[in-house]
Write an enzyme that holds these catalytic residues in place. Structure first.
Site, PDB file in Angstrom:
ATOM      1  N   LYS A  75       0.850  -1.183   0.000  1.00 44.81           N
ATOM      2  CA  LYS A  75       0.000   0.000   0.000  1.00 44.81           C
ATOM      3  C   LYS A  75       0.887   1.235   0.000  1.00 44.81           C
ATOM      4  CE  LYS A  75      -3.791   2.170   2.617  1.00 44.81           C
ATOM      5  NZ  LYS A  75      -4.701   2.038   3.773  1.00 44.81           N
ATOM      6  N   SER A 150      -9.575   2.281   3.005  1.00 49.91           N
ATOM      7  CA  SER A 150      -8.700   2.981   2.090  1.00 49.91           C
ATOM      8  C   SER A 150      -7.713   2.085   1.355  1.00 49.91           C
ATOM      9  CB  SER A 150      -7.919   4.049   2.857  1.00 49.91           C
ATOM     10  OG  SER A 150      -7.091   3.455   3.847  1.00 49.91           O
ATOM     11  N   SER A 174      -9.916  -0.035   7.348  1.00 52.37           N
ATOM     12  CA  SER A 174      -9.357   0.056   6.000  1.00 52.37           C
ATOM     13  C   SER A 174      -8.615  -1.175   5.509  1.00 52.37           C
ATOM     14  CB  SER A 174      -8.438   1.277   5.897  1.00 52.37           C
ATOM     15  OG  SER A 174      -9.190   2.467   5.915  1.00 52.37           O
TER      16      SER A 174
END
Length: 496
Positions: A75, A150, A174
């Site tokens: 990420k 997210s 998330s």
């Protein structure tokens, strides 16, 4: 090859059915062919293949560990030396870190090969991955739908088998919510288990990194490398290292019948997780998963988490307050976007931040600044912290009568792209079942358990499993038992 789990890929490398370089090349081709999903924001084949060659050299010497040569995506909230680290923001569009985040460094030290950086909501603020400065991510199961956020780039990458695993972060859900929406497995460890050093901060008392992969067993392998004390992170917990795979495939209690491996396991079902607001198709899918657990020998126990509905206002006071402080460092001086035209220094600050931050980030900075301002601090921020403690106490009361807590990871399946962009409150409500877990600092995970119904028949549903502090190994055991009895985690989107 991409259908294999990390465990299966490890066996393939050991049997010399493929090399780390061949494995990396295979996934790089898949990433390139799936650009339309927008799951990745930065790929550098030369860097990836250099790491893969080094892994092959290790394996040729008979060295390396359980993860050597296996690919992973990160990420883009974890800083990486040699790769851009943007946090999904124009503010950091060209930022290159001089060091690796601890999570990245630990996985690379374990021999893993970085495939690239995945897309995300800007500064991890969002539940749909539509807030990225680099465009929205599409859900591989239904490209008209969001992948969750997210960590939506990571969930989409694993679901589409563009990577066998990915890192994510979870501040209010998330990892768990995008894992649910994309039909993958993801775990948020106990707060402090995984170092935050080199993780671009959103809300420091909530942020926690974790793995996303096909299965609980894969997540356990990854957590073995990711977890551990880090003196560079003041919130890192100093505990003995443990093997998170140690309970996998084992009965819950010694002597259990092979057909009832989870006999003795008490699963708490919060009344508040099954009330108004839960979609009928999600409820039906979760109920079927719970029946499977009963078939494995577990007992379902009603529990109550009475302050669940307060988790949204509490979270949206505390998290924006911390964000307004953390993001004050991005002013266009030392790093980050700087406006091309400005007057004095104050004007440069204003224009750089106005241009660099997106709408949702600005909204949360404004909220955070307000609740921390003179005259409102006691009324909002301190009050929210008091209720946060009550929420944590509610969980401890529930755990007196159960071993794990289960329920939906989200009240609905993934919604259509653009469906909630104009209504932030509706977006916030989507995290109702995950926020309280984060506020309490507890570990939680999402496990694929089926799909929605009707028009949502191609959109996955995730079962949330919540454990007490430092109970990740047992949670992974419970998830693994479900996955040994079902194949939801092995299903892939059409065309994959």
């Amino acid at each position: 090859m991409h259908a294999k789990s990390l465990t299966e890929l490890r066996a393939a490398l050991a049997a010399k059915e493929c090399s780390a370089v061949e494995l990396a090349q295979h996934y790089l081709k898949r990433i390139d062919a799936a650009r339309d999903l927008n799951a990745f924001v930065h790929v550098d084949a030369d860097l990836t293949l250099a790491q893969a060659k080094a892994a092959d050299a290790e394996l040729a010497r008979g060295a390396g560990g359980a993860l050597t040569g296996l690919p992973i995506a990160h990420k883009d909230v974890f800083v990486t030396r040699g790769w851009r680290s943007t946090a999904g923001s124009k503010m950091l569009a060209n930022y290159e870190s001089p060091f690796d985040a601890t999570v990245v460094a630990r996985l690379q030290a374990a021999g893993m090969v970085t495939l690239g950086k995945t897309n995300m909501d800007e500064f991890a603020m969002g539940s749909s991955n539509e807030n990225s400065a680099f465009g929205a991510v599409k859900n591989p199961w239904d490209t008209n739908a969001v992948p969750g956020g997210s960590s939506g780039g990571s969930s989409a990458a694993v679901a589409a088998r563009l990577a066998p695993a990915a890192t994510g972060t979870d501040t209010g859900g998330s990892i768990r919510q995008p894992a649910s929406f994309a039909g993958v497995t993801g775990i948020k460890p106990t707060y402090g288990r995984v170092s935050r050093y080199g993780m671009i901060a959103f809300a420091s008392s909530l942020d926690q990194g974790g793995p996303m992969a096909q299965s609980a067993s894969d997540c356990a392998l990854l957590l073995n490398a990711m977890a551990g004390f880090d003196e560079r992170d003041s919130t890192s917990l100093e505990r003995d290292d443990e093997d998170f795979t140690r309970h996998l495939g084992q009965p819950w209690a010694a002597g259990n019948d092979a057909g009832k491996p989870l006999a003795g396991l008490r699963i708490g079902l919060p009344n508040e997780y099954f009330g108004a607001g839960l979609a009928d198709d999600v409820r039906a899918t979760i109920d079927a998963a719970l029946k499977q657990y009963e078939a494995l020998g577990a007992t379902l126990v009603p529990v109550s988490l009475p302050k669940t509905e307060l988790s949204i206002p509490v979270y949206y006071v505390i998290a924006p307050a911390e964000a307004s402080s953390n993001l004050s460092r991005f002013d266009g001086v030392r790093f980050g976007h700087r406006a091309a035209q400005y007057g004095d220094l104050l004007d440069m600050y204003k224009k750089s931040r106005a241009e660099g931050f997106g709408p949702e980030v600005k909204r949360r900075i404004l909220v955070g600044t307000y609740v921390l301002s003179h005259g409102y601090y006691d009324a909002y921020y301190l009050q929210a912290q008091k209720i946060r403690r009550i929420i944590a106490n509610d969980f401890q009361e529930a755990f007196k009568s159960c071993d794990v807590i289960m329920g939906p990871a989200s009240p609905t399946v993934a919604w259509d792209l653009g469906a909630k962009g104009d209504d932030p409150v509706q977006m916030y409500l989507a995290d109702i079942y995950t926020l309280s877990v984060s506020l309490a600092g507890l570990p939680g995970m999402s496990v694929p358990c089926g799909f929605g119904a009707g028009a949502n028949a191609k959109r996955p549903v995730g079962l949330q499993i919540i454990g007490n502090y430092f109970n990740e190994a047992r949670m992974l055991q419970v998830a693994d038992a479900f996955q040994r009895a079902t194949d939801w985690h092995k299903q892939v989107p059409a065309g994959v």
